[in-house]
Design a protein around this motif. Structure first.
Motif, mmCIF file in Angstrom:
data_model
loop_
_atom_site.group_PDB
_atom_site.id
_atom_site.type_symbol
_atom_site.label_atom_id
_atom_site.label_comp_id
_atom_site.label_asym_id
_atom_site.label_seq_id
_atom_site.Cartn_x
_atom_site.Cartn_y
_atom_site.Cartn_z
ATOM 1 N N LEU A 101 48.613 11.280 -39.478
ATOM 2 C CA LEU A 101 47.896 10.654 -38.379
ATOM 3 C C LEU A 101 46.514 11.295 -38.230
ATOM 4 C CD1 LEU A 101 48.710 8.426 -36.323
ATOM 5 C CD2 LEU A 101 49.133 10.261 -34.684
ATOM 6 N N LEU A 102 45.494 10.464 -38.301
ATOM 7 C CA LEU A 102 44.133 10.922 -38.026
ATOM 8 C C LEU A 102 43.907 10.865 -36.521
ATOM 9 C CD1 LEU A 102 42.235 8.916 -40.802
ATOM 10 C CD2 LEU A 102 43.327 11.158 -40.973
ATOM 11 N N THR A 103 43.376 11.940 -35.950
ATOM 12 C CA THR A 103 43.176 12.003 -34.500
ATOM 13 C C THR A 103 41.726 12.346 -34.193
ATOM 14 O OG1 THR A 103 43.871 14.329 -34.476
ATOM 15 C CG2 THR A 103 45.558 12.669 -34.008
ATOM 16 N N VAL A 142 46.864 9.003 -18.797
ATOM 17 C CA VAL A 142 46.751 9.905 -19.944
ATOM 18 C C VAL A 142 47.376 11.247 -19.591
ATOM 19 C CG1 VAL A 142 45.120 11.289 -21.291
ATOM 20 C CG2 VAL A 142 44.768 8.833 -21.050
ATOM 21 N N TYR A 143 48.158 11.775 -20.548
ATOM 22 C CA TYR A 143 48.746 13.111 -20.442
ATOM 23 C C TYR A 143 48.170 13.936 -21.589
ATOM 24 C CZ TYR A 143 52.135 10.840 -17.371
ATOM 25 O OH TYR A 143 52.723 10.125 -16.351
ATOM 26 N N ALA A 144 47.572 15.066 -21.260
ATOM 27 C CA ALA A 144 46.926 15.872 -22.307
ATOM 28 C C ALA A 144 47.062 17.353 -21.992
ATOM 29 C CB ALA A 144 45.451 15.505 -22.440
ATOM 30 N N LEU A 149 40.488 8.864 -26.492
ATOM 31 C CA LEU A 149 41.418 9.445 -27.450
ATOM 32 C C LEU A 149 41.753 8.375 -28.491
ATOM 33 C CD1 LEU A 149 43.825 11.126 -24.857
ATOM 34 C CD2 LEU A 149 41.843 12.158 -25.990
ATOM 35 N N TYR A 150 41.738 8.780 -29.771
ATOM 36 C CA TYR A 150 41.898 7.800 -30.852
ATOM 37 C C TYR A 150 42.855 8.356 -31.899
ATOM 38 C CZ TYR A 150 40.621 4.918 -34.921
ATOM 39 O OH TYR A 150 40.656 4.096 -36.008
ATOM 40 N N VAL A 151 43.748 7.505 -32.398
ATOM 41 C CA VAL A 151 44.644 7.879 -33.497
ATOM 42 C C VAL A 151 44.656 6.754 -34.536
ATOM 43 C CG1 VAL A 151 46.110 9.278 -31.988
ATOM 44 C CG2 VAL A 151 46.732 6.907 -32.450
ATOM 45 N N GLU A 152 44.931 7.132 -35.794
ATOM 46 C CA GLU A 152 44.986 6.138 -36.876
ATOM 47 C C GLU A 152 45.950 6.597 -37.953
ATOM 48 O OE1 GLU A 152 42.112 4.390 -40.417
ATOM 49 O OE2 GLU A 152 41.193 5.070 -38.533
ATOM 50 N N ASP A 153 46.798 5.685 -38.399
ATOM 51 C CA ASP A 153 47.687 5.946 -39.526
ATOM 52 C C ASP A 153 46.831 6.007 -40.788
ATOM 53 O OD1 ASP A 153 49.474 5.697 -41.723
ATOM 54 O OD2 ASP A 153 50.957 4.716 -40.463
ATOM 55 N N ALA A 154 46.851 7.143 -41.486
ATOM 56 C CA ALA A 154 45.995 7.321 -42.652
ATOM 57 C C ALA A 154 46.352 6.373 -43.779
ATOM 58 C CB ALA A 154 46.079 8.768 -43.147
ATOM 59 N N SER A 185 45.910 1.611 -35.795
ATOM 60 C CA SER A 185 45.237 2.562 -34.920
ATOM 61 C C SER A 185 45.478 2.235 -33.451
ATOM 62 C CB SER A 185 43.724 2.582 -35.206
ATOM 63 O OG SER A 185 43.150 1.321 -34.902
ATOM 64 N N GLY A 186 45.179 3.206 -32.611
ATOM 65 C CA GLY A 186 45.281 3.031 -31.171
ATOM 66 C C GLY A 186 44.224 3.858 -30.468
ATOM 67 N N GLU A 187 43.819 3.412 -29.298
ATOM 68 C CA GLU A 187 42.759 4.088 -28.558
ATOM 69 C C GLU A 187 42.979 3.906 -27.068
ATOM 70 O OE1 GLU A 187 38.521 3.821 -29.924
ATOM 71 O OE2 GLU A 187 38.279 2.786 -27.994
ATOM 72 N N THR A 188 42.666 4.945 -26.299
ATOM 73 C CA THR A 188 42.731 4.835 -24.846
ATOM 74 C C THR A 188 41.602 5.654 -24.239
ATOM 75 O OG1 THR A 188 44.193 4.997 -22.915
ATOM 76 C CG2 THR A 188 44.275 6.795 -24.480
ATOM 77 N N ALA A 189 41.104 5.193 -23.105
ATOM 78 C CA ALA A 189 40.014 5.877 -22.413
ATOM 79 C C ALA A 189 40.490 6.325 -21.041
ATOM 80 C CB ALA A 189 38.796 4.962 -22.283
ATOM 81 N N PHE A 190 39.893 7.388 -20.536
ATOM 82 C CA PHE A 190 40.252 7.882 -19.215
ATOM 83 C C PHE A 190 39.046 8.555 -18.582
ATOM 84 C CE2 PHE A 190 40.836 11.377 -22.071
ATOM 85 C CZ PHE A 190 40.554 12.534 -21.351
#
Length: 252
Positions: free
Chosen positions: A108-110, A235-237, A146-151, A156-161
């Motif tokens: 996973l690319l983050t 968002v939980y971080a 926050l962004y993630v992508e299957d290499a 991919s997925g993205e969320t803003a906060f």
């Protein structure tokens, strides 16, 4: 004799406005380059967080502060900091994000792109060449993506906060007279409900230009930021940023 007296008086007249202006309003502006190591992870639920690997990045910080002589009215400081990071991780368990499920062993690319802006109101309790001590409050505005992508698949997925987090603020500086050297510690902190956010830095400084018109100071130090948030815009971080920095401050 009269000529010497006249010259002294004229010199005082020219210097007085400069000195008086500094007493009435002091402006500090600075910039820092920060070699940042990032740890931790994020998710969209309290139970689905994953820990990611991040590469070291160079982030930046800029600030400006206004100090004055008016009693009971706080001084003002605004500080902008970037918290950007990238990395890739082989998942040890499945991870749900932005409507997608990324299975175990997926690479996973983050990426985190977070900007923070501190709006600080503070009072100078002590202010002299030996010791200065400030105390106040900080409204830290966080705006992130926050962004993630299957290499492999490219899914991919993205969320803003975003949100404002109120924090306590303080700063202590100790100087070594006649050397231009000093050291300071500065920080903001909050622990409330399930949020825990801190921002601390310590540094050595050297004033290499110091006159009636302008002061210029070099900084070398260490900064540590922790962003542990629960359900801020869904968002939980739990992210940590730390590393050494170098900077320059100008005082008008």
């Amino acid at each position: 004799m009269k000529k010497r007296v006249l010259a002294a008086v004229m010199g005082s007249l020219f210097l007085a406005p400069v000195a008086k202006a500094d007493m009435l309003l002091g402006i500090y502006a600075g910039a820092q380059g920060w070699n940042t190591s990032t740890t931790g992870g994020f998710s969209e639920s309290s139970t689905g967080s994953a820990t990611f690997n991040f590469d070291d990045e160079t982030n930046t910080s800029f600030y400006v502060a206004f100090e004055h002589f008016v009693p009971l009215v706080p001084n003002v400081k605004v500080n902008y900091t970037s918290l950007d990071s990238k990395g890739n991780t082989d998942l040890q368990a499945s991870f749900d994000f932005d409507g997608n499920t990324y299975e175990e062993n997926t690479t996973l690319l983050t990426e985190t792109n977070i900007d923070t802006t501190d709006f600080i109101l503070y009072y100078e309790i002590f202010d002299n060449d030996l010791v200065s001590f400030d105390i106040g409050v900080n409204g830290k505005y966080i705006d992130g993506t926050l962004y993630v992508e299957d290499a492999d698949s490219g899914e991919s997925g993205e969320t803003a906060f975003k949100g404002i987090i109120p924090m306590a603020y303080s700063r202590v500086q100790v100087g070594l007279p006649f050397t231009g050297l000093s050291a300071y510690a500065e920080g903001s902190y909050l622990s409330f409900d399930d949020h825990k956010v801190s921002d601390f830095q310590v540094a050595l400084t050297y004033s290499f230009v110091e006159n009636l018109a302008i002061d210029m100071t070099l900084q070398v130090g260490y900064r540590d930021i922790t962003v542990d948030i629960e359900d801020l815009d869904d968002v939980y971080a739990d992210l940590g940023y730390d590393g050494v920095f170098a900077g320059l401050e100008i005082h008008f």
